[in-house]
Enzyme design. Structure first.
Site, mmCIF file in Angstrom:
data_model
loop_
_atom_site.group_PDB
_atom_site.id
_atom_site.type_symbol
_atom_site.label_atom_id
_atom_site.label_comp_id
_atom_site.label_asym_id
_atom_site.label_seq_id
_atom_site.Cartn_x
_atom_site.Cartn_y
_atom_site.Cartn_z
ATOM 1 N N ASN A 10 4.042 14.123 9.697
ATOM 2 C CA ASN A 10 3.287 12.880 9.840
ATOM 3 C C ASN A 10 3.873 12.097 11.017
ATOM 4 O O ASN A 10 4.968 11.566 10.924
ATOM 5 C CB ASN A 10 3.411 12.074 8.534
ATOM 6 C CG ASN A 10 2.874 10.658 8.661
ATOM 7 O OD1 ASN A 10 2.137 10.338 9.594
ATOM 8 N ND2 ASN A 10 3.247 9.801 7.708
ATOM 9 N N LYS A 12 2.854 9.346 12.349
ATOM 10 C CA LYS A 12 2.689 7.880 12.290
ATOM 11 C C LYS A 12 2.163 7.374 13.641
ATOM 12 O O LYS A 12 1.369 8.054 14.274
ATOM 13 C CB LYS A 12 4.002 7.224 11.864
ATOM 14 C CG LYS A 12 4.587 7.890 10.614
ATOM 15 C CD LYS A 12 5.712 7.138 9.981
ATOM 16 C CE LYS A 12 6.161 7.905 8.732
ATOM 17 N NZ LYS A 12 7.129 7.182 7.931
ATOM 18 N N HIS A 93 -0.705 6.874 1.853
ATOM 19 C CA HIS A 93 0.686 6.821 2.321
ATOM 20 C C HIS A 93 1.242 5.433 1.999
ATOM 21 O O HIS A 93 0.525 4.440 2.071
ATOM 22 C CB HIS A 93 0.764 7.105 3.820
ATOM 23 C CG HIS A 93 2.177 7.267 4.293
ATOM 24 N ND1 HIS A 93 2.984 6.187 4.565
ATOM 25 C CD2 HIS A 93 2.926 8.375 4.492
ATOM 26 C CE1 HIS A 93 4.181 6.640 4.926
ATOM 27 N NE2 HIS A 93 4.172 7.958 4.894
ATOM 28 N N GLU A 95 2.950 3.426 3.596
ATOM 29 C CA GLU A 95 2.773 2.408 4.651
ATOM 30 C C GLU A 95 1.352 1.846 4.626
ATOM 31 O O GLU A 95 1.132 0.668 4.900
ATOM 32 C CB GLU A 95 3.131 3.019 6.018
ATOM 33 C CG GLU A 95 4.635 3.209 6.147
ATOM 34 C CD GLU A 95 5.058 4.361 7.046
ATOM 35 O OE1 GLU A 95 4.240 4.848 7.849
ATOM 36 O OE2 GLU A 95 6.237 4.773 6.921
ATOM 37 N N GLU A 165 6.633 10.862 -2.437
ATOM 38 C CA GLU A 165 7.465 10.230 -1.423
ATOM 39 C C GLU A 165 8.081 8.951 -1.994
ATOM 40 O O GLU A 165 7.437 7.886 -1.967
ATOM 41 C CB GLU A 165 6.623 9.866 -0.198
ATOM 42 C CG GLU A 165 5.970 11.056 0.472
ATOM 43 C CD GLU A 165 5.665 10.781 1.940
ATOM 44 O OE1 GLU A 165 6.216 11.465 2.790
ATOM 45 O OE2 GLU A 165 4.901 9.840 2.216
ATOM 46 N N GLY A 171 12.062 6.981 5.900
ATOM 47 C CA GLY A 171 12.583 6.394 7.133
ATOM 48 C C GLY A 171 13.945 5.743 6.967
ATOM 49 O O GLY A 171 14.410 5.032 7.851
ATOM 50 N N SER A 209 12.794 11.199 4.377
ATOM 51 C CA SER A 209 14.032 11.608 5.064
ATOM 52 C C SER A 209 14.308 13.110 4.985
ATOM 53 O O SER A 209 15.456 13.534 4.873
ATOM 54 C CB SER A 209 15.224 10.794 4.560
ATOM 55 O OG SER A 209 15.059 9.424 4.887
HETATM 56 P P1 PGA Z 1 10.450 10.101 7.006
HETATM 57 O O1 PGA Z 1 8.926 9.747 6.660
HETATM 58 O O2 PGA Z 1 10.566 11.606 7.024
HETATM 59 O O3 PGA Z 1 10.686 9.513 8.384
HETATM 60 O O4 PGA Z 1 11.300 9.502 5.965
HETATM 61 C C1 PGA Z 1 8.217 10.454 5.678
HETATM 62 C C2 PGA Z 1 6.807 9.910 5.558
HETATM 63 O O5 PGA Z 1 6.602 8.709 5.727
HETATM 64 O O6 PGA Z 1 5.851 10.684 5.291
#
Ligand code: PGA
Length: 252
Positions: A10, A12, A93, A95, A165, A171, A209
């Protein structure tokens, strides 16, 4: 029973169309097409037309989608516009839920629209740190599954993927331990099997992560059938290393 892995990146809000094309061209040479392994990237909308068909072993997904076919929805992208550009669509997601205030109902409408249009939706679920600390992880995830997947029936189950997740792991560099992830994956797998039937074998990805240093151990967990990678999917070297963890476990 052989495992099937989905390794998804992903991106983003990163990468211009040129950067996206260069990434796909470089990634394509780093791994072989292998039975049991699906690799997908989720670039921004503006890159989709550029990366489409660049390499057929790399599947493409959208990070979001509006549930209506057309209309006065300034700034949104409809399923009809994504036809022929993507196979997968991410829905819900964290976010999108947190920054853009998407409700479980919004997420459900997007998921059903994705299925109706022949896409493969990936429903993201996961708890916050306070929810985990209060022992509410499974009830939060159960609610998101129940509301997000409402109305899915029959053969449509086979086109659904779920990504667990934990929000505190996204992140932050702090991944769920393989055992913490496995516990939730086992729960999600059981929940899905009860509704879809055990034969549907719905994939459940772990995200939060994921990096080359932990991907092998995460993917080794019994009920983890892939990963959704954010930060580490932005560099060919690290994303490819994660793909190679999957290949290793497949014995390829
Ligand atoms: P990350 O993000 O691997 O940077 O933690 C995962 C995601 O948001 O799908």
């Amino acid at each position: 029973m052989g495992k099937e892995f989905l390794i998804a990146g992903n991106w983003k809000m990163y990468k211009t169309p040129d950067e996206s094309r260069q990434f796909i061209e470089a990634l394509a040479g780093t791994f072989p097409e292998t039975a049991g392994l699906t690799v997908a990237v989720f670039p921004p909308f503006t890159s989709l037309a550029v990366v489409r068909c660049l390499d057929r072993k790399i599947r493409i997904g959208a990070q979001n989608m509006f549930p209506e076919d057309a209309g006065a929805y300034t700034g949104e992208v409809s399923p009809l516009m994504l036809r022929g550009l993507v196979d997968f669509v991410l829905v819900g997601h964290s976010e999108r839920r947190q920054v853009f205030h998407e409700s479980d109902d919004d997420v459900n409408r997007k998921l059903l629209a994705a299925l109706r249009h022949g896409f493969l939706p990936i429903l993201c679920v996961g708890e916050t740190l306070p929810e985990r600390e209060a022992g509410q992880t499974l009830s939060k995830v159960e609610g998101q599954l129940r509301l997000g997947l409402a109305g899915v029936a029959g053969d449509a189950w086979a086109n659904v993927t779920v990504a667990y997740e934990p929000i505190w792991a996204i992140g932050t560099g702090r991944n769920a331990t393989p055992a913490q992830a496995q516990e939730v994956h086992r729960f999600i797998g059981g929940w899905l099997a009860e509704r879809a039937g055990a034969g549907a074998a719905i994939q459940v990805l772990y995200g939060g992560s994921v990096k080359p240093e932990n991907s092998l151990e995460l993917l080794s967990q019994e009920d983890i059938s892939g990963v959704l990678v954010g930060g580490a999917s932005l560099k060919v070297e690290s994303f490819s290393a994660i793909i190679h963890s999957g290949l290793k476990l497949l014995g390829a």
